[in-house]
Design a protein around this motif. Structure first.
Motif, PDB file in Angstrom:
ATOM      1  N   GLY A   1       0.812  -1.210   0.000  1.00 43.23           N
ATOM      2  CA  GLY A   1       0.000   0.000   0.000  1.00 43.23           C
ATOM      3  C   GLY A   1       0.842   1.254   0.000  1.00 43.23           C
ATOM      4  O   GLY A   1       1.908   1.305   0.619  1.00 43.23           O
TER       5      GLY A   1
ATOM      6  N   ALA B   1      -5.257   4.015   1.304  1.00 43.09           N
ATOM      7  CA  ALA B   1      -4.186   3.031   1.426  1.00 43.09           C
ATOM      8  C   ALA B   1      -3.241   3.367   2.563  1.00 43.09           C
ATOM      9  O   ALA B   1      -2.541   2.494   3.079  1.00 43.09           O
ATOM     10  CB  ALA B   1      -3.399   2.939   0.114  1.00 43.09           C
TER      11      ALA B   1
ATOM     12  N   LEU C   1      -6.463  -1.258   5.096  1.00 42.59           N
ATOM     13  CA  LEU C   1      -5.918  -2.365   4.319  1.00 42.59           C
ATOM     14  C   LEU C   1      -6.025  -3.681   5.070  1.00 42.59           C
ATOM     15  O   LEU C   1      -6.287  -4.730   4.468  1.00 42.59           O
ATOM     16  CB  LEU C   1      -4.459  -2.081   3.939  1.00 42.59           C
ATOM     17  CG  LEU C   1      -4.239  -0.987   2.898  1.00 42.59           C
ATOM     18  CD1 LEU C   1      -2.762  -0.864   2.562  1.00 42.59           C
ATOM     19  CD2 LEU C   1      -5.043  -1.259   1.634  1.00 42.59           C
TER      20      LEU C   1
ATOM     21  N   ASN D   1       3.282  -1.258   3.934  1.00 43.20           N
ATOM     22  CA  ASN D   1       3.139   0.113   3.460  1.00 43.20           C
ATOM     23  C   ASN D   1       4.485   0.646   2.993  1.00 43.20           C
ATOM     24  O   ASN D   1       5.521   0.401   3.626  1.00 43.20           O
ATOM     25  CB  ASN D   1       2.596   1.023   4.563  1.00 43.20           C
ATOM     26  CG  ASN D   1       1.109   1.312   4.413  1.00 43.20           C
ATOM     27  OD1 ASN D   1       0.602   1.405   3.300  1.00 43.20           O
ATOM     28  ND2 ASN D   1       0.415   1.451   5.525  1.00 43.20           N
TER      29      ASN D   1
ATOM     30  N   ALA E   1      -1.969  -1.758  -3.798  1.00 45.05           N
ATOM     31  CA  ALA E   1      -3.079  -0.989  -3.240  1.00 45.05           C
ATOM     32  C   ALA E   1      -2.729   0.493  -3.347  1.00 45.05           C
ATOM     33  O   ALA E   1      -1.992   1.033  -2.521  1.00 45.05           O
ATOM     34  CB  ALA E   1      -3.335  -1.387  -1.788  1.00 45.05           C
ATOM     35  N   GLY E   2      -3.241   1.141  -4.371  1.00 48.12           N
ATOM     36  CA  GLY E   2      -2.917   2.538  -4.604  1.00 48.12           C
ATOM     37  C   GLY E   2      -3.321   2.928  -6.002  1.00 48.12           C
ATOM     38  O   GLY E   2      -4.199   2.314  -6.618  1.00 48.12           O
TER      39      GLY E   2
END
Length: 292
Positions: free
Chosen positions: A11, A18, A24, A42, A64-65
């Motif tokens: 993320g 995110a 998440l 992350n 994730a983004g």
């Protein structure tokens, strides 16, 4: 996808939700409930997603983004890894290209229940030999200047409007030197060029027709005068999501090169600045395995 129990979610804390670790983790729990073992990571700095993806090995790696995060992940993936996407960005171009749900819950279901396919990647090579893969497009000149004008803060709060505002500012406050685009023994001159691996651009705007992502070719769209983007037939075509190549000269090729004599012309790759001309671009067919 249930047969693959080994999953990493990467993320980007600058891509809206995110950055919320709990957000998440909640969606990771949706995947865990269906039998996947999931690790949530992350990013902490530019290109960190590339490092994390490379360290993930041959697993299912979920970006994730936005498109920048997806691009970083793509540039670190093992050839045997599979890419999944939780679209949390402004444009989410690759997610649209693949027909993925743009809501996170739907995207989680697709990771669990969807199939897999292989798609092409573009590869940009700069004058020093450094390479950068791209899933969607490279932009030369005008749009790269626009990307450089938009701050992460503007993108977060204004979303797509930030690029529209910046585009008008760049259009009226900059000069655009000629760029020579060469494919084989043919050369073309333009002020702005898009080298497309897919047909979406900047969200649901269209550069080309469908099918390019698995064609084994890149399509280069040439804009001879940047101001011609404001011609009524071109402008309204863009607004109504008609492919830009219907109004502009374009050609397909497996490899192209671009240069501009004596001028600093920036290049953007999947919506992020990456160097300047001279640069070459080639297609790497079926190089990326993705959840679809």
């Amino acid at each position: 996808m249930k047969s693959n129990p080994d999953t990493v979610i990467i993320g980007n804390p600058n891509s809206g939700r995110a950055g919320d670790q709990d957000f998440l983790e909640r969606h990771a729990d949706v995947l865990r409930a269906e039998g996947l073992t999931v690790e949530v990571l992350n990013t902490e700095r530019p290109d960190h997603a590339t490092e994390l993806a490379a360290a993930a090995g041959d697993r299912l790696v979920v970006a994730a983004g936005g498109d920048g995060t997806v691009n970083e992940v793509v540039n670190g993936l093992s050839p045997q890894a599979t890419l999944g996407i939780l679209p949390l960005g402004t444009a989410n171009v690759l997610a649209r290209e693949l027909g993925l749900p743009l809501d996170v819950e739907g995207a989680c279901r697709r990771i669990l229940d969807g199939g897999e396919t292989r798609v092409d990647l573009g590869v940009a090579t700069d004058a020093d030999g450094a390479e950068r893969r791209f899933a969607c497009m490279a932009g030369i000149g005008f749009d790269a200047k626009v990307v450089g004008e938009v701050s992460p803060r503007q993108k977060r709060y204004l979303r797509g409007l930030a690029f529209q505002v910046a585009a008008f500012r760049v259009l009226f406050m900059n000069r655009f030197p000629p760029v020579e685009i060469t494919a084989g023994d043919r050369s073309h001159v333009a002020r702005f060029a898009i080298i497309a691996n897919g047909h979406y651009y900047g969200g649901d705007y269209k550069v080309t027709g469908p099918g390019l992502l698995t064609s084994g070719r890149l399509e280069t769209v040439l804009v001879e005068r940047v101001g011609s983007l404001l011609r009524p037939d071109v402008f309204w075509g863009i607004i109504f999501r008609r492919p830009l190549n219907n109004k502009m000269e374009s050609f397909t090729a497996g490899e192209v090169s671009a240069r501009s004599a004596g001028a600093h012309v920036p290049v953007q790759i999947d919506g992020e600045l990456w160097g300047e001309l001279p640069m070459s671009f080639r297609v790497d067919p079926a190089a990326l395995r993705v959840v679809c």
